[in-house]
Design an enzyme around this catalytic site. Structure first.
Site, mmCIF file in Angstrom:
data_model
loop_
_atom_site.group_PDB
_atom_site.id
_atom_site.type_symbol
_atom_site.label_atom_id
_atom_site.label_comp_id
_atom_site.label_asym_id
_atom_site.label_seq_id
_atom_site.Cartn_x
_atom_site.Cartn_y
_atom_site.Cartn_z
ATOM 1 N N THR A 99 0.936 -1.154 0.096
ATOM 2 C CA THR A 99 0.095 0.069 -0.065
ATOM 3 C C THR A 99 0.837 1.253 -0.002
ATOM 4 O OG1 THR A 99 -1.425 1.320 1.381
ATOM 5 C CG2 THR A 99 -0.056 -0.328 2.622
ATOM 6 N N TYR A 107 -1.338 -0.271 10.496
ATOM 7 C CA TYR A 107 -1.585 -0.961 9.043
ATOM 8 C C TYR A 107 -0.250 -0.742 8.153
ATOM 9 C CZ TYR A 107 -3.522 -1.470 4.400
ATOM 10 O OH TYR A 107 -3.868 -1.668 3.179
#
Ligand SMILES: NC(=O)c1ccc[n+]([C@@H]2O[C@H](COP(=O)([O-])OP(=O)(O)OC[C@H]3O[C@@H](n4cnc5c(N)ncnc54)[C@H](O)[C@@H]3O)[C@@H](O)[C@H]2O)c1
Length: 327
Positions: A117, A141
């Site tokens: 990501t 995350y």
């Protein structure tokens, strides 16, 4: 037919990847524990229910299906939850991925495509985010994804595992044939939240933060159509099959849109008002995340063709009209 193990194949992006893999002549085997996924979304190949942290189950599935490669989508991916429960993210995303990578190497399955990501980059004011931008994630995350990237590099050095790492920007839209689509519970992504608010399925959308250093004060993101994104994965798989070696690719369009701009586009695509209110900034959110790289286009031959904001909203809108998975 060549088999690919697709972890998270019952989820939003994984289910679209299974459709693209099937269309490209592969058999996608979904491995998923359904924590956020839907069995109804597994339409394009066999389903093996299991958890990333269950090594015995993984060994069994590798032995049964003998995949030529792994596409690893399975993860928890809510930034807010990652901030309040980091241990859950390290255990699932890092511990689970390590288990999967070890199982793949033990089974001799040495080509690995990984969903990373742009959240691994963190905040870089006025800097073009390309694959060489330092990775300084602002939340657990992003940190968990960066850690898996590191594991993959170490396993290449030790065992020769080859990987294509894709750092996604904001994935949006749905299969234009509406066979699969985005259905998260709880939903945290802007476009489906907006559609739910338009349809009266939830209260008004909350715009988190209106005092960012952007022209209208709201966060800017780079949106990429899920079908374009999964096409890149099929190209990444072929790249590995051709022996081209490990590589990292950003997947974004290079165009940034603020939250208010997305609301404006949604109003014009759906012809409906978007009920919204404004709230405080959310912890862990960056001001601007826009890809500045064309490596996937130049080196992989990626040709994103559906990633205009209007098309992404229109496809998401169509999917939301056609119903959801059974709950
Ligand atoms: N959606 C985006 O905009 C975006 C952006 C950047 C990166 N990503 C990454 O892409 C991947 C897919 O995202 P998504 O939006 O499709 O999410 P999703 O929640 O729809 O899909 C994730 C799938 O993984 C499964 N899963 C999670 N933990 C598991 C475990 N321990 N064992 C087995 N299965 C497990 C879930 O049940 C679900 O089906 C994730 O890795 C996410 O971090 C997504």
């Amino acid at each position: 037919m060549k088999t690919v193990l697709v972890t998270g194949g019952a989820g939003y992006i994984g289910s679209h990847a299974c459709k693209a893999l099937k269309a490209a002549g592969y058999t996608p085997v979904t491995y998923d524990n359904l924590v956020t996924g839907w069995q109804d979304a597994v339409k394009f190949g066999p389903f093996e229910q299991g958890d990333l942290t269950d090594r015995a189950r993984l060994d069994e599935v590798f032995a049964k299906h003998k995949p030529i490669a792994v596409m690893h989508f399975a993860a928890l991916s809510q930034v807010g939850e990652a901030m309040s429960q980091p241990g859950k993210y390290w255990a699932n995303n890092v511990g689970g991925s390590l288990n999967l990578i070890e199982a793949a190497v033990a089974a001799g399955c040495m080509d690995f495509v990984f969903s990373s990501t742009c959240a691994t980059y963190g905040e870089h004011d006025n800097v073009v985010l390309d694959e060489n931008t330092p990775q300084e994630p602002l939340n657990a995350y992003g940190a968990s994804k960066r850690a898996v990237e590191d594991i993959l590099k170490d396993f290449e050095a030790a065992y020769g595992l080859r990987s294509v790492i894709f750092r996604y920007f904001n994935v949006a839209g749905a299969d234009p044939e509406a066979e699969v689509g985005e259905f998260h519970q709880p939903e945290t992504h802007l476009i489906p939240l907006m559609i739910q608010a338009i349809k009266g399925e939830r209260d008004a959308l909350t715009v988190f933060g209106t005092d960012y250093d952007t022209p209208d004060g709201t966060c800017i993101r780079d949106y990429v159509h899920v079908c374009d994104l999964v096409d890149a994965h099929v190209l990444g798989l072929k790249w590995l099959e051709d022996g081209k070696g490990s590589q990292v690719f950003n997947l974004g369009t290079g165009s940034g849109f603020s939250v208010m701009e997305v609301i404006e586009h949604s109003r014009s695509v759906t012809n409906q008002e978007v009920p919204y209110n404004t709230g405080d900034r959310r912890a862990g959110d960056c001001t601007k995340l826009v890809s500045g790289s064309t490596r996937a286009i130049k080196d992989l031959g990626w040709e994103p063709s559906r990633s205009t904001l209007n098309e992404m909203i229109a496809d998401a809108w169509r999917w939301h009209q056609s119903g959801h998975y059974d709950q």
